[in-house]
Design a protein around this motif. Structure first.
Motif, mmCIF file in Angstrom:
data_model
loop_
_atom_site.group_PDB
_atom_site.id
_atom_site.type_symbol
_atom_site.label_atom_id
_atom_site.label_comp_id
_atom_site.label_asym_id
_atom_site.label_seq_id
_atom_site.Cartn_x
_atom_site.Cartn_y
_atom_site.Cartn_z
ATOM 1 N N GLY A 81 -39.933 -22.250 -17.121
ATOM 2 C CA GLY A 81 -38.549 -22.246 -16.667
ATOM 3 C C GLY A 81 -37.762 -23.427 -17.200
ATOM 4 O O GLY A 81 -38.291 -24.329 -17.848
ATOM 5 N N THR A 82 -36.478 -23.377 -16.911
ATOM 6 C CA THR A 82 -35.551 -24.420 -17.331
ATOM 7 C C THR A 82 -34.961 -25.069 -16.092
ATOM 8 O O THR A 82 -34.401 -24.375 -15.230
ATOM 9 C CB THR A 82 -34.411 -23.817 -18.189
ATOM 10 O OG1 THR A 82 -34.997 -23.148 -19.310
ATOM 11 C CG2 THR A 82 -33.441 -24.880 -18.663
ATOM 12 N N ALA A 83 -35.092 -26.375 -15.982
ATOM 13 C CA ALA A 83 -34.525 -27.092 -14.842
ATOM 14 C C ALA A 83 -33.005 -27.060 -14.929
ATOM 15 O O ALA A 83 -32.429 -27.324 -15.984
ATOM 16 C CB ALA A 83 -35.026 -28.525 -14.820
ATOM 17 N N MET A 84 -32.380 -26.698 -13.817
ATOM 18 C CA MET A 84 -30.920 -26.632 -13.758
ATOM 19 C C MET A 84 -30.384 -27.889 -13.070
ATOM 20 O O MET A 84 -31.114 -28.584 -12.358
ATOM 21 C CB MET A 84 -30.486 -25.373 -12.996
ATOM 22 C CG MET A 84 -31.075 -24.074 -13.563
ATOM 23 S SD MET A 84 -30.751 -23.810 -15.307
ATOM 24 C CE MET A 84 -29.013 -23.495 -15.277
ATOM 25 N N GLN A 85 -29.083 -28.174 -13.234
ATOM 26 C CA GLN A 85 -28.485 -29.388 -12.684
ATOM 27 C C GLN A 85 -28.518 -29.426 -11.158
ATOM 28 O O GLN A 85 -28.561 -30.499 -10.569
ATOM 29 C CB GLN A 85 -27.053 -29.529 -13.175
ATOM 30 C CG GLN A 85 -26.965 -29.903 -14.635
ATOM 31 C CD GLN A 85 -25.522 -30.064 -15.103
ATOM 32 O OE1 GLN A 85 -24.583 -29.707 -14.408
ATOM 33 N NE2 GLN A 85 -25.358 -30.610 -16.294
ATOM 34 N N ASP A 86 -28.522 -28.249 -10.510
ATOM 35 C CA ASP A 86 -28.515 -28.229 -9.040
ATOM 36 C C ASP A 86 -29.926 -28.353 -8.442
ATOM 37 O O ASP A 86 -30.111 -28.248 -7.239
ATOM 38 C CB ASP A 86 -27.847 -26.958 -8.520
ATOM 39 C CG ASP A 86 -28.614 -25.690 -8.863
ATOM 40 O OD1 ASP A 86 -29.660 -25.771 -9.550
ATOM 41 O OD2 ASP A 86 -28.167 -24.611 -8.437
ATOM 42 N N GLY A 87 -30.934 -28.568 -9.295
ATOM 43 C CA GLY A 87 -32.298 -28.736 -8.809
ATOM 44 C C GLY A 87 -33.127 -27.461 -8.825
ATOM 45 O O GLY A 87 -34.333 -27.495 -8.601
ATOM 46 N N SER A 88 -32.497 -26.325 -9.061
ATOM 47 C CA SER A 88 -33.235 -25.061 -9.137
ATOM 48 C C SER A 88 -33.841 -24.906 -10.541
ATOM 49 O O SER A 88 -33.553 -25.687 -11.446
ATOM 50 C CB SER A 88 -32.320 -23.881 -8.809
ATOM 51 O OG SER A 88 -31.301 -23.778 -9.784
ATOM 52 N N THR A 89 -34.677 -23.900 -10.698
ATOM 53 C CA THR A 89 -35.294 -23.610 -11.990
ATOM 54 C C THR A 89 -34.931 -22.201 -12.410
ATOM 55 O O THR A 89 -35.042 -21.264 -11.614
ATOM 56 C CB THR A 89 -36.831 -23.753 -11.909
ATOM 57 O OG1 THR A 89 -37.141 -25.066 -11.446
ATOM 58 C CG2 THR A 89 -37.480 -23.526 -13.255
ATOM 59 N N ARG A 90 -34.492 -22.038 -13.653
ATOM 60 C CA ARG A 90 -34.125 -20.729 -14.179
ATOM 61 C C ARG A 90 -35.284 -20.194 -15.011
ATOM 62 O O ARG A 90 -35.805 -20.866 -15.884
ATOM 63 C CB ARG A 90 -32.876 -20.820 -15.038
ATOM 64 C CG ARG A 90 -32.443 -19.446 -15.578
ATOM 65 C CD ARG A 90 -31.194 -19.540 -16.389
ATOM 66 N NE ARG A 90 -31.527 -20.122 -17.681
ATOM 67 C CZ ARG A 90 -30.657 -20.373 -18.644
ATOM 68 N NH1 ARG A 90 -29.376 -20.114 -18.467
ATOM 69 N NH2 ARG A 90 -31.032 -20.888 -19.783
ATOM 70 N N TYR A 91 -35.675 -18.945 -14.724
ATOM 71 C CA TYR A 91 -36.737 -18.259 -15.457
ATOM 72 C C TYR A 91 -36.135 -17.080 -16.202
ATOM 73 O O TYR A 91 -35.080 -16.572 -15.840
ATOM 74 C CB TYR A 91 -37.823 -17.753 -14.500
ATOM 75 C CG TYR A 91 -38.501 -18.869 -13.747
ATOM 76 C CD1 TYR A 91 -39.566 -19.559 -14.305
ATOM 77 C CD2 TYR A 91 -38.073 -19.229 -12.470
ATOM 78 C CE1 TYR A 91 -40.182 -20.586 -13.619
ATOM 79 C CE2 TYR A 91 -38.683 -20.264 -11.779
ATOM 80 C CZ TYR A 91 -39.746 -20.940 -12.364
ATOM 81 O OH TYR A 91 -40.349 -21.949 -11.681
ATOM 82 N N THR A 92 -36.813 -16.634 -17.248
ATOM 83 C CA THR A 92 -36.352 -15.508 -18.037
ATOM 84 C C THR A 92 -37.368 -14.386 -17.973
ATOM 85 O O THR A 92 -38.567 -14.617 -18.095
ATOM 86 C CB THR A 92 -36.153 -15.920 -19.509
ATOM 87 O OG1 THR A 92 -35.277 -17.042 -19.544
ATOM 88 C CG2 THR A 92 -35.572 -14.795 -20.323
ATOM 89 N N ALA A 93 -36.893 -13.170 -17.759
ATOM 90 C CA ALA A 93 -37.738 -11.977 -17.806
ATOM 91 C C ALA A 93 -37.131 -11.035 -18.830
ATOM 92 O O ALA A 93 -35.911 -10.952 -18.968
ATOM 93 C CB ALA A 93 -37.796 -11.303 -16.432
ATOM 94 N N MET A 94 -37.968 -10.343 -19.570
ATOM 95 C CA MET A 94 -37.456 -9.388 -20.564
ATOM 96 C C MET A 94 -37.321 -8.008 -19.929
ATOM 97 O O MET A 94 -38.201 -7.558 -19.198
ATOM 98 C CB MET A 94 -38.390 -9.305 -21.765
ATOM 99 C CG MET A 94 -38.307 -10.523 -22.667
ATOM 100 S SD MET A 94 -36.646 -10.874 -23.276
ATOM 101 C CE MET A 94 -36.370 -9.502 -24.363
ATOM 102 N N THR A 95 -36.208 -7.360 -20.220
ATOM 103 C CA THR A 95 -35.978 -5.995 -19.751
ATOM 104 C C THR A 95 -35.646 -5.127 -20.969
ATOM 105 O O THR A 95 -35.530 -5.636 -22.080
ATOM 106 C CB THR A 95 -34.787 -5.944 -18.753
ATOM 107 O OG1 THR A 95 -33.591 -6.258 -19.478
ATOM 108 C CG2 THR A 95 -34.980 -6.908 -17.601
#
Length: 147
Positions: free
Chosen positions: A126-140
């Motif tokens: 994942g990618t750490a976001m500025q608000d402290g959350s983590t963004r993940y990527t899924a392929m569709t």
């Protein structure tokens, strides 16, 4: 010969991963059992003793392992245990009973997952976001989806 070398390397890899990663060391403390990896005709093999978070390994066939992973031939075993893992070939071998695993599900599953974790422990996703959350990527079918 290659099968024996791969099994010896597996023992070293398990120990090395435990030295490097605290999470893996903690995982090893979860179970105490003896795992056997061998050729079905007992011509070659190695067993792994998991006790108190430590791993011991010896060449040969153990008389009473708690679980056994067996390959029809040494060549097949070496091929399926050498990274990168070809999951399609692994499934084909299982369907044709050229690869079998015997023992209680709790132990066999734990052993297989532990071996796989030697390749992924310590990786971050994942990618750490500025608000402290983590963004993940899924392929569709329509492209990437961010979660």
């Amino acid at each position: 010969m290659k099968f024996s070398i791969v099994l010896f390397g597996l023992a070293q890899m398990l120990r090395h991963t435990a030295r490097r990663h605290a999470a893996f060391r903690e995982r090893l403390k979860q179970k105490n059992f003896i795992a056997q990896i061998k050729v079905m005709d007992d011509s070659d093999g190695r067993y792994f003793i998991f006790r108190g978070g430590k791993i011991r390994s010896r060449r040969g066939i153990h008389s009473k392992p708690d679980m056994t992973l067996a390959f029809k031939t040494a060549e097949l075993g070496a091929r399926l245990l050498t990274p990168p893992v070809d999951f399609a070939e692994q499934i084909h071998a299982q369907k044709n009973f050229s690869l079998t695993m015997e023992g209680p599900d709790e132990i066999t599953y734990w052993f297989a997952q532990t071996i796989m974790q030697t390749q992924t422990v310590g990786l971050t996703f994942g990618t750490a976001m500025q608000d402290g959350s983590t963004r993940y990527t899924a392929m569709t079918n329509n492209g990437p989806l961010f979660v």
